[in-house]
Structures are given as structure tokens and as C-alpha cells.
Design a protein around this motif. Structure first.
Motif, mmCIF file in Angstrom:
data_model
loop_
_atom_site.group_PDB
_atom_site.id
_atom_site.type_symbol
_atom_site.label_atom_id
_atom_site.label_comp_id
_atom_site.label_asym_id
_atom_site.label_seq_id
_atom_site.Cartn_x
_atom_site.Cartn_y
_atom_site.Cartn_z
ATOM 1 N N ALA A 167 -12.911 6.586 -10.122
ATOM 2 C CA ALA A 167 -11.621 6.530 -9.431
ATOM 3 C C ALA A 167 -10.490 6.518 -10.450
ATOM 4 O O ALA A 167 -10.565 5.838 -11.475
ATOM 5 N N ARG A 168 -9.420 7.258 -10.152
ATOM 6 C CA ARG A 168 -8.279 7.314 -11.064
ATOM 7 C C ARG A 168 -7.055 6.586 -10.509
ATOM 8 O O ARG A 168 -6.090 6.385 -11.238
ATOM 9 N N PHE A 169 -7.067 6.189 -9.238
ATOM 10 C CA PHE A 169 -5.963 5.407 -8.712
ATOM 11 C C PHE A 169 -6.069 3.983 -9.260
ATOM 12 O O PHE A 169 -7.157 3.490 -9.577
ATOM 13 N N SER A 170 -4.941 3.303 -9.353
ATOM 14 C CA SER A 170 -4.911 2.055 -10.116
ATOM 15 C C SER A 170 -5.194 0.809 -9.294
ATOM 16 O O SER A 170 -5.658 -0.186 -9.836
ATOM 17 N N ASP A 171 -4.928 0.818 -7.986
ATOM 18 C CA ASP A 171 -5.053 -0.407 -7.198
ATOM 19 C C ASP A 171 -5.582 -0.071 -5.814
ATOM 20 O O ASP A 171 -4.857 0.441 -4.958
ATOM 21 N N ALA A 172 -6.861 -0.372 -5.591
ATOM 22 C CA ALA A 172 -7.488 -0.019 -4.316
ATOM 23 C C ALA A 172 -7.234 -1.051 -3.232
ATOM 24 O O ALA A 172 -7.287 -0.736 -2.042
ATOM 25 N N GLN A 173 -6.946 -2.303 -3.593
ATOM 26 C CA GLN A 173 -6.945 -3.384 -2.618
ATOM 27 C C GLN A 173 -5.559 -3.783 -2.125
ATOM 28 O O GLN A 173 -5.469 -4.632 -1.245
ATOM 29 N N CYS A 174 -4.517 -3.240 -2.675
ATOM 30 C CA CYS A 174 -3.176 -3.614 -2.232
ATOM 31 C C CYS A 174 -2.985 -3.236 -0.762
ATOM 32 O O CYS A 174 -3.190 -2.073 -0.378
ATOM 33 N N GLY A 175 -2.611 -4.214 0.066
ATOM 34 C CA GLY A 175 -2.450 -3.958 1.501
ATOM 35 C C GLY A 175 -1.134 -3.291 1.827
ATOM 36 O O GLY A 175 -0.311 -3.842 2.574
ATOM 37 N N PHE A 176 -0.958 -2.081 1.309
ATOM 38 C CA PHE A 176 0.323 -1.381 1.464
ATOM 39 C C PHE A 176 0.051 0.096 1.237
ATOM 40 O O PHE A 176 0.129 0.597 0.125
ATOM 41 N N LYS A 177 -0.309 0.828 2.308
ATOM 42 C CA LYS A 177 -0.762 2.207 2.167
ATOM 43 C C LYS A 177 -0.224 3.054 3.316
ATOM 44 O O LYS A 177 0.149 2.538 4.372
ATOM 45 N N ALA A 178 -0.223 4.373 3.093
ATOM 46 C CA ALA A 178 0.237 5.310 4.128
ATOM 47 C C ALA A 178 -0.522 6.617 3.980
ATOM 48 O O ALA A 178 -1.023 6.958 2.900
ATOM 49 N N ILE A 179 -0.594 7.363 5.079
ATOM 50 C CA ILE A 179 -1.322 8.630 5.098
ATOM 51 C C ILE A 179 -0.665 9.554 6.118
ATOM 52 O O ILE A 179 -0.126 9.094 7.137
ATOM 53 N N ARG A 180 -0.674 10.845 5.854
ATOM 54 C CA ARG A 180 -0.218 11.815 6.848
ATOM 55 C C ARG A 180 -1.263 11.917 7.966
ATOM 56 O O ARG A 180 -2.459 11.879 7.708
ATOM 57 N N ARG A 181 -0.790 12.055 9.187
ATOM 58 C CA ARG A 181 -1.717 12.091 10.313
ATOM 59 C C ARG A 181 -2.645 13.307 10.257
ATOM 60 O O ARG A 181 -3.830 13.205 10.603
#
Length: 488
Positions: free
Chosen positions: A174-188
């Protein structure tokens, strides 16, 4: 607006189109379980922030998963008080199950979630969703481990968080830095294709989603956040860590065996410069050359070590044949996976058989070189033998790459892309250049398109594949083709 007209390119991602009147652009989900104390202050603060700073219609959805305290009553009171607030009730626990259920029911083009404790400063919310609205990115995450993040938390949680992300980097690349931060968004539109592949229904849900998205080549935008630890958090660290490690093992095994259909996700959402045809440069040649050189260097070292070991108890010809055979099998397997990106077990036996044919050609070159050396001198030194073998292997390596690229692992992306895959709703199409999107609607005071107050059971809503066969229809990209929708 696109300024290039290179042939063979995919349509660029577009700024979100205008939604029907009353449809929110952003749906922020707050998953809760027994949060009667924190829920109302959280929702009121978030609603005030969005009303003051967010320029488009929004919705706040409370996803109550099996609370046993007065959380449902608090949710109902907030829903009645604020037009932009809706609530779902699920009868089973699981943050991932709650997010899947709400995201699958939402009509908003941008889906987000945050923890009820609001540990993340809300000023990061607009930077989080802006790249998704513009079409620049597919997913966005808050990062507490970015250099410019400002984080206040105890040493224990800091150690656990950094250790977990090191495990993800080491085991799942994995190259993303923080998997557990409860702050995410995604396009539908991305969620429609990605979520059916995510199995976890608990805390590992968003980690699995990010790993699959990254492996499929989707773009993940990271936002440095200001974050203050909640000392009253009810997360059970040991249990959560154990479940996360089980999830890492499950996903890693699935990726290693090629059982995940990531081809559904491979760059269906917009322009990728790697798909462009460059004059006199075959697609992927530079990357394949680099991978082949790395594999070839390691294979040559492996071959020389084997030859030296076999040479101690047999003649030079037999030692060369044995060493080349063993290293050729390993070389074909490594090039198959690392250089040419072939995953799974399909065709592995055929590829090894073709690799052995290539091995035979290399054997003829190296054996012929040894025969010529023995004809020139009756007792050549070991260093001389190695020098001749290295020169012969260099020639065989060039021929091996050409045969691998043209015969063993030919580029079949055009054939694969031409296989139409249907979508359960509407295939993804980029808007035509001569029909630009009107600007996004601005939020009205109480403009609102409610979900309704239906209650969802997790077993019937969250666990079934609500998207159907959620795939997108890809169009083949061929050299010298132009986009028929391009008016230029």
C-alpha cells in the motif's frame, strides 16, 4: 478543458454534472453505535459548518447500527429538526456494513463518512471532496501521518497506527499513508463498481476498499488533517487489531492468487496518460524494459550461483543446462507477474512451456559458446568460462525479451477492452465536449430530497450485492483511432 488531441486517449474525467433540483451533491454518513451522548453535538456542529462553508446541497445521514441506548431517539429528533438530516437503522453491528448500506441507497454523487467524535477538524472537509467534485480523483482520505498534519494523541495510539500502516506497506504494498483515519470520501460511480468487491463489514472495510482501489489504478487523494484524539473512544484496540490482521491476510492471499476481478476497475473512469500512443514507442515498453532488466539481473546472479554449485560435481555442459533450466523457470514466473503484469493461474502452464522453448534457444547460445571455448583451449579457467557465459547470456537476454514481449506475453489489452461489460444502470460515458455541464446547483435553504424513513436490516441490505453486476462498459483504445465524440 482538454488541449491535446492525441489519438487513442480515453475521455477525461469531468466535473460533476448538475444534479436534479433538491438532490444533494454531498452525503456525509456518520456511523454510530450507542452514541447517545456525542451524536447531537456532532450533527449540529457538522450541519452548521456545511451550511456556512459548503456551496452545494448536502445531506447528513446517521447510520445507526444496532444501538441499544437512546441513540435511535436522538437520531429521530435530529431528523425532525433539520431537513438535511436523515437516519438509517440497521439491526446488526459493523461500520463497514453501515457504510455499504447507506452508500448503496444514496443518490448523491459524492459519498463521505466521518467518525461521530469529530476528531478531524472540519476545515479539511471541503479539500477532501473538492478533487472528487472536479473529477481529478476517485477517492479521498484524510491523513494523520502526512508531514503537514497536526495531531494530538497518546504514544500508544501513535505506535499502533504507524505499525499498522507499516504492515500494510510491507504486506500489501500500500502506498497511501493512513488507512484508519475516519475521514474518507468516494465518488458514487466509483463506489458502484468498487464496493461489491469489498467483503469486510467491520473496521477493516475502508482499508480493504483503499487497497483494492489502489491495486486497480484508481487515484486516491490525501488531505493532511488536524486531528485530536478522543480519550473516551469506545474502540476495542486489541480486537480491532486482530480483525485487521485477519483482513490483511485474506486480501493479501486473494491478490496473490489473482482471485479478485480487478480488471473491472482498471482505469474505467477517465483519461490516463499511460494509455496514450506515443510515436515510435510501444505501450508499456519503458516499464517492461525496467522490470525485465531487474528480473534478468537477479536471474543471472541466480544462474551463476547454480552453475558454480553444479560445476563442483559435473561437467561444464551439464552444469550449464541444469542451472539454466532452474533459473529459466524462475525467470519466466517472475517476468510473468512483475514485468508483464499477468496475474492468476490462468495460462501459467502454457507460459512456462513457451518459456522453456525460449530456454532452449538460450541453451543453444550458451552451450555453443562453451563448445567454442573448449575447442579453442583444452583447459579453460573458471573465470574465463564465466566471462564467456555472461557474454552469451547477454545475447540470449535480448532475444528472450523480444520473444517474451511478442510471443509469450503479448499485449492483449485491445482484445480485452473490446469485450463489452454491461452495467446495472447506465454505462459510464464522458460528456461530449460541445455539451458542457452547467454549474453545480447552489444549496437552497431547505431544498431536500429525502431517502424516506425505511429501516434496513443489515442481513438483507448490507450483505447482499446491492449493485448487481456493477461493471462499466469499456471501449477499446486502438492506435490511430480518435474519439468519435470528439468534435475537433
Amino acid at each position: 478543458m482538454r488541449t491535446d488531441s492525441s489519438p487513442g486517449t480515453l475521455p477525461a474525467r469531468e466535473h460533476l454534472p448538475a444534479a436534479p433540483a433538491g438532490t444533494p451533491v454531498l452525503d456525509v454518513v456518520i456511523p454510530v453505535h450507542n452514541e447517545e451522548k456525542d451524536l447531537q453535538p456532532c450533527v449540529l456542529r457538522l450541519h452548521q459548518h456545511l451550511a456556512r462553508t459548503f456551496p452545494y446541497p448536502f445531506r447528513i445521514t446517521i447510520a445507526d447500527n444496532a444501538s441499544t441506548d437512546t441513540t435511535p431517539q436522538v437520531s429521530a429528533r435530529l431528523e425532525a429538526q433539520l431537513a438535511e438530516v436523515q437516519s438509517f437503522r440497521l439491526e446488526q453491528k459493523g461500520r463497514g456494513r453501515a457504510l455499504r448500506t447507506v452508500w448503496s441507497a444514496s443518490d448523491a454523487p459524492i459519498l463521505a463518512y466521518m467518525d461521530v467524535d469529530l476528531s478531524t477538524d472540519l476545515n479539511a472537509l471541503l479539500p477532501l471532496v473538492a478533487p472528487l467534485i472536479s473529477g481529478h480523483s476517485d477517492l479521498a482520505i484524510g491523513s494523520r501521518l502526512a508531514r503537514s498534519s497536526r495531531v494530538v494523541r497518546g504514544a500508544k495510539r501513535e505506535f499502533i497506527s504507524r505499525s499498522y500502516n507499516l504492515i500494510l506497506r510491507g504486506s500489501l504494498q500500500a502506498r497511501f499513508s493512513d488507512a484508519q483515519c475516519g475521514f474518507k470520501a468516494i465518488r458514487r460511480d466509483v463506489a458502484q463498481v468498487l464496493l461489491p468487491l469489498v467483503e469486510d463489514t467491520g473496521w477493516f472495510f475502508d482499508t480493504e476498499m483503499l487497497v483494492l482501489a489502489e491495486r486497480a489504478g484508481l487515484r486516491i487523494h490525501e488531505v493532511p488533517v488536524d486531528w485530536v484524539d478522543d480519550p473516551d473512544s469506545t474502540v476495542h484496540i486489541v480486537k480491532t487489531a486482530t480483525e485487521d490482521l485477519k483482513g490483511v491476510w485474506r486480501v493479501g492471499r486473494a491478490l496473490a492468487t489473482g482471485s479478485l476481478p480487478l480488471d473491472r476497475l482498471t482505469r474505467p473512469f477517465g483519461d490516463d496518460p499511460r494509455d496514450r500512443e506515443l510515436t515510435d514507442v510501444p505501450r508499456g515498453l519503458a516499464r517492461q524494459l525496467l522490470g525485465f532488466c531487474v528480473v534478468g539481473g537477479l536471474s543471472t546472479l541466480f544462474y551463476l550461483l547454480l552453475y558454480t554449485a553444479f560445476r563442483g560435481f559435473t561437467g561444464s555442459q551439464l552444469a550449464n543446462a541444469l542451472a539454466l533450466l532452474v533459473s529459466a523457470v524462475a525467470n519466466t514466473a517472475a517476468n510473468r507477474r512483475l514485468t508483464f503484469g499477468v496475474r492468476g493461474r490462468g495460462g501459467a502452464v502454457k507460459h512456462q512451456a513457451q518459456g522453456l522453448v525460449v530456454f532452449g534457444i538460450g541453451l543453444v547460445l550458451t552451450s555453443g559458446s562453451l563448445a567454442a571455448l573448449n575447442a579453442a583451449t583444452s583447459h579453460p579457467g573458471h573465470s574465463t568460462e564465466l566471462a564467456v557465459l555472461i557474454a552469451a547470456n547477454l545475447a540470449a537476454t535480448v532475444l528472450r525479451f523480444l520473444l517474451f514481449r511478442a510471443w509469450v506475453f503479448p499485449d492483449r489489452r485491445e482484445q480485452d477492452a473490446s469485450t463489452a461489460v454491461t452495467s446495472p444502470t447506465t454505462p459510464y460515458h464522458s460528456p461530449t465536449p460541445h455539451q458542457p455541464h452547467p454549474p453545480l446547483p447552489h444549496r437552497s435553504a431547505r431544498a431536500h430530497q429525502p431517502y424516506g424513513t425505511d429501516h434496513f436490516r443489515a442481513g438483507s441490505a448490507a450483505d447482499r450485492t446491492t449493485w448487481g453486476d456493477a461493471t462499466v462498459q469499456l471501449q477499446p483504445v486502438r492506435p490511430n483511432d480518435t474519439d468519435p465524440r470528439d468534435f475537433r
